[in-house]
Design an enzyme around this catalytic site. Sequence first.
Site, PDB file in Angstrom:
ATOM      1  N   ASP A 284      16.262   7.003   2.623  1.00 49.98           N
ATOM      2  CA  ASP A 284      17.093   7.465   1.498  1.00 49.98           C
ATOM      3  C   ASP A 284      17.873   8.747   1.797  1.00 49.98           C
ATOM      4  OD1 ASP A 284      16.813   5.439  -0.420  1.00 49.98           O
ATOM      5  OD2 ASP A 284      14.920   6.238  -1.167  1.00 49.98           O
TER       6      ASP A 284
ATOM      7  N   PHE B  24      12.373   7.537  -0.659  1.00 45.20           N
ATOM      8  CA  PHE B  24      11.500   7.569   0.523  1.00 45.20           C
ATOM      9  C   PHE B  24      12.254   6.873   1.648  1.00 45.20           C
ATOM     10  CE2 PHE B  24      10.059   3.132   0.378  1.00 45.20           C
ATOM     11  CZ  PHE B  24      10.328   2.801  -0.942  1.00 45.20           C
TER      12      PHE B  24
ATOM     13  N   ASP C  63       9.765  -7.216   1.212  1.00 42.05           N
ATOM     14  CA  ASP C  63       9.976  -6.664   2.532  1.00 42.05           C
ATOM     15  C   ASP C  63      11.396  -6.149   2.499  1.00 42.05           C
ATOM     16  OD1 ASP C  63       8.955  -5.969   5.063  1.00 42.05           O
ATOM     17  OD2 ASP C  63      10.182  -7.515   5.978  1.00 42.05           O
TER      18      ASP C  63
ATOM     19  N   ARG D 183       0.832  -1.211   0.000  1.00 41.17           N
ATOM     20  CA  ARG D 183       0.000   0.000   0.000  1.00 41.17           C
ATOM     21  C   ARG D 183       0.868   1.262   0.000  1.00 41.17           C
ATOM     22  NH1 ARG D 183      -5.055  -1.487   0.344  1.00 41.17           N
ATOM     23  NH2 ARG D 183      -5.530  -3.443   1.404  1.00 41.17           N
TER      24      ARG D 183
END
Lengths: 201, 201
Positions: free
Chosen positions: B159, B156, B73, B11
Site C-alpha cells: 500500500d 498493509f 488470494d 491468519r
Amino acid sequence: MTGHQLVLATRNRKKLAELRRILEPVVGLDVLGLDDLPPFDEAPESGATFAENALAKARDAAEATGLAAVADDSGLTVDALNGMPGVLSARWAGRHGNDLANLELLLAQIVDVPDERRGAAFVCTAGLVLPGGAEHVLEAEMRGRIIRRPRGSGGFGYDPIFIADGHAMTTAEMTPEDKDAISHRGKAFRALLPLLDADLG
Amino acid sequence: MTGHQLVLATRNRKKLAELRRILEPVVGLDVLGLDDLPPFDEAPESGATFAENALAKARDAAEATGLAAVADDSGLTVDALNGMPGVLSARWAGRHGNDLANLELLLAQIVDVPDERRGAAFVCTAGLVLPGGAEHVLEAEMRGRIIRRPRGSGGFGYDPIFIADGHAMTTAEMTPEDKDAISHRGKAFRALLPLLDADLG
C-alpha cells in the site's frame, strides 16, 4: 581479417572471459573490455527488453571509441516468475546485490513451486554495432530447469542452480567448453562470427 | 440471514480486519478467522494462480470446520516485472520476509524503470466454498502505479508505494473506507455479498 579491434561492452570479467573464448575463432581479432578503455558515459540498463539493452550498450561503446562494439544482455527467465528476473537478472536482489544474493533470493521465491513447474531458460541477446553504423541483433536461449540447491563453482550468475534440458550437471559443473557448446551466449555469439568476419574486414 | 458463521481463511490480522469491514453489511453474519478455530492442516500456497490458491484455502477451511469459508488470494502485479510478484507478493523477499522487506526489494528491482513504465495493479481473487460443496470465485483489480518512496502508514503490504489511477494519495494514506471503496479486495468481496446472503440463508 587481422589486427582489428572489437570492444566487448561489459565490465563483468567472467562474462568477458566467456565472450573472448567464444570469439577466439575470429583470427587476429583484438578484443577489448570496457576496463581496457578510457571511461565514457554509460546509460543505465533501463530497457524493457534484452535487445534494447544490448543495442544501447553496444551503441554507447561504438560511439565513444569509434570501434566496432558488441554487447550482450542476458538473463534467466523463470517460468514460475512469468519470465523474470529477465532483464533484471543481475540486479534481482537489488542494486548492490551479487550473484549469491540473487540466486538465493530466486530459490527462496520459488521454494514452494513443485518440480514440474520449475522450467526456465537462459536467454542471450547479442548486439553488434559497426563503425559505419550498421546494427545486428541476435538472440539465443538454453532451456532447462531450476534445482533447489546450488551445485558447482564454474560459470557465474545463476549457473549453480540451472540444469539444461538433456543434461545432468548444472552449467556451473560443466567445463567451460561444454557450457559454451550449449549455452545461450555461445549460440548467440557464434551466430555473430560470420558478421564479424565479413564486416570488420 | 442471522446467526450464521463464516470462516475467513486467513491468519493475516490486517487482511482479516479489512474483510470484516467489507462483509459487515451482511446482517447477523458471525465472521471467524483461522486463529479463532482449532488448528488444521493448511496446504502451502503453491498454486500458479490467485484462483487456485484462494479456492484451496477456502476448501481446506470448509472441510476442516464444516462451515462456509471464504479465502482471498491477492497481490500486486507490476507491469515491469511481467506481472510479478503476483501470487508471490507476500513472500517476495523470501519466506521470512515481511511487508517492509518485500516493498524495499520491489523498489530496488525497478529503481531504473522510468515513470511511464511503472504501471501496476492490485488483484484480489475471492474464493467461497459453501457447506454443500458449491464453489464461487470472483476476481477484481485496482489499477495504478508504483511510486519511488513509501508514503503513509495505513493498509498493509505494498500500500505505501501504490497510487490508484485517478488518485493522488497512496492506498496507505487513504482512510480505510476510501480504500475499501476502490480496492481490489473491496470490489471482489462486495461482489460476494449477494452470494452469502442467498446461499447461507
